[in-house]
Design a protein around this motif. Sequence first.
Motif, PDB file in Angstrom:
ATOM      1  N   ILE A 179      -6.594   1.393   4.058  1.00 50.22           N
ATOM      2  CA  ILE A 179      -7.403   0.274   4.093  1.00 50.22           C
ATOM      3  C   ILE A 179      -6.848  -0.781   3.065  1.00 50.22           C
ATOM      4  O   ILE A 179      -6.838  -1.966   3.384  1.00 50.22           O
ATOM      5  CB  ILE A 179      -8.905   0.503   3.844  1.00 50.22           C
ATOM      6  CG1 ILE A 179      -9.871   1.132   4.960  1.00 50.22           C
ATOM      7  CG2 ILE A 179      -9.697  -0.708   3.617  1.00 50.22           C
ATOM      8  CD1 ILE A 179     -11.195   1.616   4.731  1.00 50.22           C
ATOM      9  N   ILE A 180      -6.669  -0.418   1.943  1.00 50.89           N
ATOM     10  CA  ILE A 180      -5.994  -1.071   1.066  1.00 50.89           C
ATOM     11  C   ILE A 180      -4.363  -1.774   1.408  1.00 50.89           C
ATOM     12  O   ILE A 180      -4.222  -2.724   1.317  1.00 50.89           O
ATOM     13  CB  ILE A 180      -5.491  -0.540  -0.371  1.00 50.89           C
ATOM     14  CG1 ILE A 180      -6.984   0.101  -1.049  1.00 50.89           C
ATOM     15  CG2 ILE A 180      -4.815  -1.234  -1.327  1.00 50.89           C
ATOM     16  CD1 ILE A 180      -6.848   0.843  -2.236  1.00 50.89           C
ATOM     17  N   TYR A 181      -3.692  -0.908   2.254  1.00 47.70           N
ATOM     18  CA  TYR A 181      -2.621  -1.289   2.727  1.00 47.70           C
ATOM     19  C   TYR A 181      -3.004  -2.619   3.888  1.00 47.70           C
ATOM     20  O   TYR A 181      -2.151  -3.464   3.945  1.00 47.70           O
ATOM     21  CB  TYR A 181      -1.937  -0.279   3.713  1.00 47.70           C
ATOM     22  CG  TYR A 181      -0.414  -0.583   4.079  1.00 47.70           C
ATOM     23  CD1 TYR A 181       0.673  -0.188   3.332  1.00 47.70           C
ATOM     24  CD2 TYR A 181      -0.239  -1.528   5.226  1.00 47.70           C
ATOM     25  CE1 TYR A 181       1.941  -0.617   3.685  1.00 47.70           C
ATOM     26  CE2 TYR A 181       1.069  -1.630   5.553  1.00 47.70           C
ATOM     27  CZ  TYR A 181       2.078  -1.137   4.800  1.00 47.70           C
ATOM     28  OH  TYR A 181       3.422  -1.779   5.199  1.00 47.70           O
ATOM     29  N   LEU A 182      -3.810  -2.392   4.636  1.00 49.66           N
ATOM     30  CA  LEU A 182      -4.456  -3.379   5.426  1.00 49.66           C
ATOM     31  C   LEU A 182      -4.896  -4.851   4.757  1.00 49.66           C
ATOM     32  O   LEU A 182      -4.447  -5.865   5.147  1.00 49.66           O
ATOM     33  CB  LEU A 182      -5.674  -3.085   6.268  1.00 49.66           C
ATOM     34  CG  LEU A 182      -6.400  -3.972   7.303  1.00 49.66           C
ATOM     35  CD1 LEU A 182      -5.430  -4.325   8.244  1.00 49.66           C
ATOM     36  CD2 LEU A 182      -7.712  -3.547   7.639  1.00 49.66           C
ATOM     37  N   ILE A 183      -5.312  -4.741   3.587  1.00 44.72           N
ATOM     38  CA  ILE A 183      -5.575  -5.795   2.562  1.00 44.72           C
ATOM     39  C   ILE A 183      -4.361  -6.265   2.037  1.00 44.72           C
ATOM     40  O   ILE A 183      -4.179  -7.533   2.331  1.00 44.72           O
ATOM     41  CB  ILE A 183      -6.373  -5.125   1.392  1.00 44.72           C
ATOM     42  CG1 ILE A 183      -7.908  -4.814   1.792  1.00 44.72           C
ATOM     43  CG2 ILE A 183      -6.563  -6.345   0.563  1.00 44.72           C
ATOM     44  CD1 ILE A 183      -8.714  -4.031   0.777  1.00 44.72           C
ATOM     45  N   SER A 184      -3.455  -5.431   2.013  1.00 42.19           N
ATOM     46  CA  SER A 184      -2.111  -6.136   1.395  1.00 42.19           C
ATOM     47  C   SER A 184      -1.330  -6.995   2.662  1.00 42.19           C
ATOM     48  O   SER A 184      -1.181  -8.363   2.418  1.00 42.19           O
ATOM     49  CB  SER A 184      -0.950  -5.067   1.105  1.00 42.19           C
ATOM     50  OG  SER A 184       0.213  -5.435   0.921  1.00 42.19           O
ATOM     51  N   ASP A 185      -1.318  -6.242   3.757  1.00 41.85           N
ATOM     52  CA  ASP A 185      -0.836  -7.117   4.857  1.00 41.85           C
ATOM     53  C   ASP A 185      -1.605  -8.432   5.097  1.00 41.85           C
ATOM     54  O   ASP A 185      -1.164  -9.328   5.633  1.00 41.85           O
ATOM     55  CB  ASP A 185      -0.987  -6.295   6.287  1.00 41.85           C
ATOM     56  CG  ASP A 185       0.216  -5.403   6.315  1.00 41.85           C
ATOM     57  OD1 ASP A 185       1.051  -5.565   5.476  1.00 41.85           O
ATOM     58  OD2 ASP A 185       0.209  -4.487   7.051  1.00 41.85           O
ATOM     59  N   THR A 186      -2.875  -8.351   5.044  1.00 43.33           N
ATOM     60  CA  THR A 186      -3.893  -9.665   5.186  1.00 43.33           C
ATOM     61  C   THR A 186      -3.583 -10.762   4.148  1.00 43.33           C
ATOM     62  O   THR A 186      -3.312 -11.904   4.646  1.00 43.33           O
ATOM     63  CB  THR A 186      -5.505  -9.277   5.134  1.00 43.33           C
ATOM     64  OG1 THR A 186      -5.699  -8.048   6.092  1.00 43.33           O
ATOM     65  CG2 THR A 186      -6.315 -10.360   5.380  1.00 43.33           C
ATOM     66  N   ILE A 187      -3.357 -10.124   3.005  1.00 41.91           N
ATOM     67  CA  ILE A 187      -2.973 -11.351   1.848  1.00 41.91           C
ATOM     68  C   ILE A 187      -1.622 -11.990   2.371  1.00 41.91           C
ATOM     69  O   ILE A 187      -1.505 -13.235   2.272  1.00 41.91           O
ATOM     70  CB  ILE A 187      -3.085 -10.403   0.520  1.00 41.91           C
ATOM     71  CG1 ILE A 187      -4.456 -10.119   0.256  1.00 41.91           C
ATOM     72  CG2 ILE A 187      -2.219 -11.710  -0.420  1.00 41.91           C
ATOM     73  CD1 ILE A 187      -4.519  -9.090  -1.065  1.00 41.91           C
ATOM     74  N   ILE A 188      -0.728 -10.967   2.441  1.00 42.25           N
ATOM     75  CA  ILE A 188       0.821 -11.660   2.663  1.00 42.25           C
ATOM     76  C   ILE A 188       0.719 -12.451   4.002  1.00 42.25           C
ATOM     77  O   ILE A 188       1.427 -13.608   3.927  1.00 42.25           O
ATOM     78  CB  ILE A 188       1.725 -10.388   2.732  1.00 42.25           C
ATOM     79  CG1 ILE A 188       1.750  -9.759   1.480  1.00 42.25           C
ATOM     80  CG2 ILE A 188       3.158 -10.966   3.431  1.00 42.25           C
ATOM     81  CD1 ILE A 188       2.436  -8.191   1.491  1.00 42.25           C
ATOM     82  N   ALA A 189      -0.026 -11.903   5.154  1.00 40.19           N
ATOM     83  CA  ALA A 189       0.042 -12.633   6.221  1.00 40.19           C
ATOM     84  C   ALA A 189      -0.573 -14.020   6.216  1.00 40.19           C
ATOM     85  O   ALA A 189      -0.013 -15.222   6.658  1.00 40.19           O
ATOM     86  CB  ALA A 189      -0.410 -12.189   7.325  1.00 40.19           C
ATOM     87  N   THR A 190      -1.661 -13.979   5.377  1.00 37.62           N
ATOM     88  CA  THR A 190      -2.626 -15.306   5.221  1.00 37.62           C
ATOM     89  C   THR A 190      -1.548 -16.310   4.588  1.00 37.62           C
ATOM     90  O   THR A 190      -1.759 -17.632   4.926  1.00 37.62           O
ATOM     91  CB  THR A 190      -3.930 -15.151   4.285  1.00 37.62           C
ATOM     92  OG1 THR A 190      -4.490 -14.151   5.353  1.00 37.62           O
ATOM     93  CG2 THR A 190      -4.548 -16.344   4.126  1.00 37.62           C
ATOM     94  N   ASN A 191      -1.022 -16.011   3.396  1.00 37.33           N
ATOM     95  CA  ASN A 191      -0.185 -16.640   2.573  1.00 37.33           C
ATOM     96  C   ASN A 191       1.100 -17.290   3.243  1.00 37.33           C
ATOM     97  O   ASN A 191       1.357 -18.599   3.290  1.00 37.33           O
ATOM     98  CB  ASN A 191       0.462 -15.868   1.492  1.00 37.33           C
ATOM     99  CG  ASN A 191       0.962 -16.745   0.636  1.00 37.33           C
ATOM    100  OD1 ASN A 191       0.742 -17.603  -0.286  1.00 37.33           O
ATOM    101  ND2 ASN A 191       2.371 -16.895   0.535  1.00 37.33           N
ATOM    102  N   LYS A 192       1.546 -16.423   4.326  1.00 43.72           N
ATOM    103  CA  LYS A 192       2.716 -16.934   5.184  1.00 43.72           C
ATOM    104  C   LYS A 192       2.562 -17.869   6.271  1.00 43.72           C
ATOM    105  O   LYS A 192       3.113 -18.974   6.388  1.00 43.72           O
ATOM    106  CB  LYS A 192       3.447 -15.704   5.483  1.00 43.72           C
ATOM    107  CG  LYS A 192       4.753 -16.256   6.097  1.00 43.72           C
ATOM    108  CD  LYS A 192       5.809 -14.903   6.535  1.00 43.72           C
ATOM    109  CE  LYS A 192       7.011 -15.323   7.237  1.00 43.72           C
ATOM    110  NZ  LYS A 192       7.977 -16.279   6.273  1.00 43.72           N
TER     111      LYS A 192
END
Length: 231
Positions: A179-192
């Motif tokens: 789930i934390i990995y999903l949070i990481s991807d969400t942050i990175i994708a949102t920013n990009k």
Amino acid sequence: MLSVKNRFIAFVIIAVVHLTGQLVSNEWIIWMTRPLLMPSLLWWFLSQISKPFSFAHKRMIAALLLASAGDIFALLAKFNDWFFFADILCYLFMQLMYVLIFLSIVRFQDVSKVYISIAILIFIVYGIIFLNYLLPHSGWLTLPILIYASAVTLTIISSAITITYFPRPLFIMLMAGTIIYLISDTIIATNKFITPVYLSGFWGLLAYIVAQALITKVISKYKNETDNREN
């Protein structure tokens, strides 16, 4: 030769230095340390398992090697979207390694069909909602991102249904990792693709490092004497 404990300390030190670089936006520190993150975690993981490697352990080694390659492409992604594509590809195959590991562990006959249905529903709904916001901004990367997001969702679902195999503390650790990995991807994708996220590099990599460490820790505890599958 460093002890097992010191190998993990080395990984933590590299992670702290890298996160410090992210926090202060020091490109030199970031570029010097990110390629070392997953290799140092792999170095520790190898000290935790013994030969002959199980099916799960072999796939975990492959996952960390793919993550290492993905980290390098992630650094290069700012120069060209093709590097971002290569980055997605590495992490996609890493996720598939995780799925293979979890599915090899799952005892389907012991898992409630209601529980499986709820797990599938929750994470698919989250994926649909997030992709609804993300995909209109992703351009030619829409298809790769869609495939990758599907793999991440499958990873979390397959980890959720290992509930009958792992002791409760390890299962919670595994679920936290995915789930934390999903949070990481969400942050990175949102920013990009959508909107700038404050300290996105720091928060995204903090979540990524913690997630990988948790997943690796759990799989290092995996033992199945009956697992004689080959590559």
